[in-house]
Design an enzyme around this catalytic site. Structure first.
Site, PDB file in Angstrom:
ATOM      1  N   SER A 109       0.722  -1.286  -0.029  1.00  0.00           N
ATOM      2  CA  SER A 109      -0.167   0.087   0.096  1.00  0.00           C
ATOM      3  C   SER A 109       1.182   1.383  -0.101  1.00  0.00           C
ATOM      4  CB  SER A 109      -0.756   0.113   1.491  1.00  0.00           C
ATOM      5  OG  SER A 109      -1.570   1.448   1.416  1.00  0.00           O
TER       6      SER A 109
ATOM      7  N   TYR B  26      -1.811  -1.202  11.024  1.00  0.00           N
ATOM      8  CA  TYR B  26      -2.070  -1.380   9.403  1.00  0.00           C
ATOM      9  C   TYR B  26      -0.948  -1.019   8.760  1.00  0.00           C
ATOM     10  CZ  TYR B  26      -3.875  -1.090   4.761  1.00  0.00           C
ATOM     11  OH  TYR B  26      -3.998  -1.210   3.235  1.00  0.00           O
TER      12      TYR B  26
END
Length: 194
Positions: free
Chosen positions: A145, A158
């Site tokens: 990401s 995360y």
């Protein structure tokens, strides 16, 4: 492929029931890959298998598994072996995030996130990459990401998990240079998904 009898390459895609994983599965099928699709929802995977077979003649092996379970990667490997398949492309896409202050998010949720985003990814990579190296060919795609490049307050675990995925991917790509096996990290930005 050199002949009509040549085996189509097989791609294993985790998190194939929605979002990025679903779209990657569709792209791989359109490019002539057979598939092993992994997610928690068998009915969604069955519909995807029917869709891809009708559109591209893709042979799709459905493996329902929850990668939050530490035993799931071994079960996925057993299903692949039981079907007599060789994984040519491994797409580690499964992942999820939590939102809130680190001290407010339940520990179980944070450990579950690490199990899916980090531990299962490493486990599946270790299960399938050695055979790729032995064959002298293979592809690994890890979905990281843009979160991998910075800290993420209110999504601390995360963001850290995606930094791990990126770092692991870069290191493994270096280790496997010249082996015929490539490792790529995909770093999408915010994506509308489940």
């Amino acid at each position: 492929m050199s002949s009509a009898n040549a085996r189509r390459p097989t791609a294993l895609v985790t998190g194939a029931s929605s979002g990025i994983g679903l779209e990657l599965a569709r792209l791989l099928a359109a490019d002539g890959h057979d598939l092993v699709v992994v997610a928690r929802s068998r009915d969604v995977l069955d519909r995807l298998a029917a869709e891809l077979h009708a559109a591209h003649g893709t042979v799709v092996t459905v493996v329902p598994a929850d990668l939050a379970d530490p035993a799931a990667p071994e079960a996925v490997r057993a299903a692949v072996d039981g079907a007599g398949l060789t994984v040519d492309v491994l797409v580690n896409n499964s992942g999820f995030g939590t939102y809130g202050r680190f001290t407010d998010i339940p520990l179980e949720a944070q450990l579950g996130l690490l199990q899916v985003n980090v531990a299962a990814l490493v486990h599946l990579t270790r299960l399938f990459v050695p055979a790729m190296v032995a064959r002298g060919r293979g592809r690994v795609l890890h979905v990281a990401s843009t979160a991998a490049f910075q800290p993420g307050p209110l999504m601390a675990v995360y963001y850290a998990s995606k930094a791990f995925v990126l770092s692991f991917s870069e290191a493994l790509a270096n280790e496997l240079a010249g082996s015929g096996v490539t490792v790529t990290a995909l770093c999408p930005g915010p994506t509308r998904s489940g």
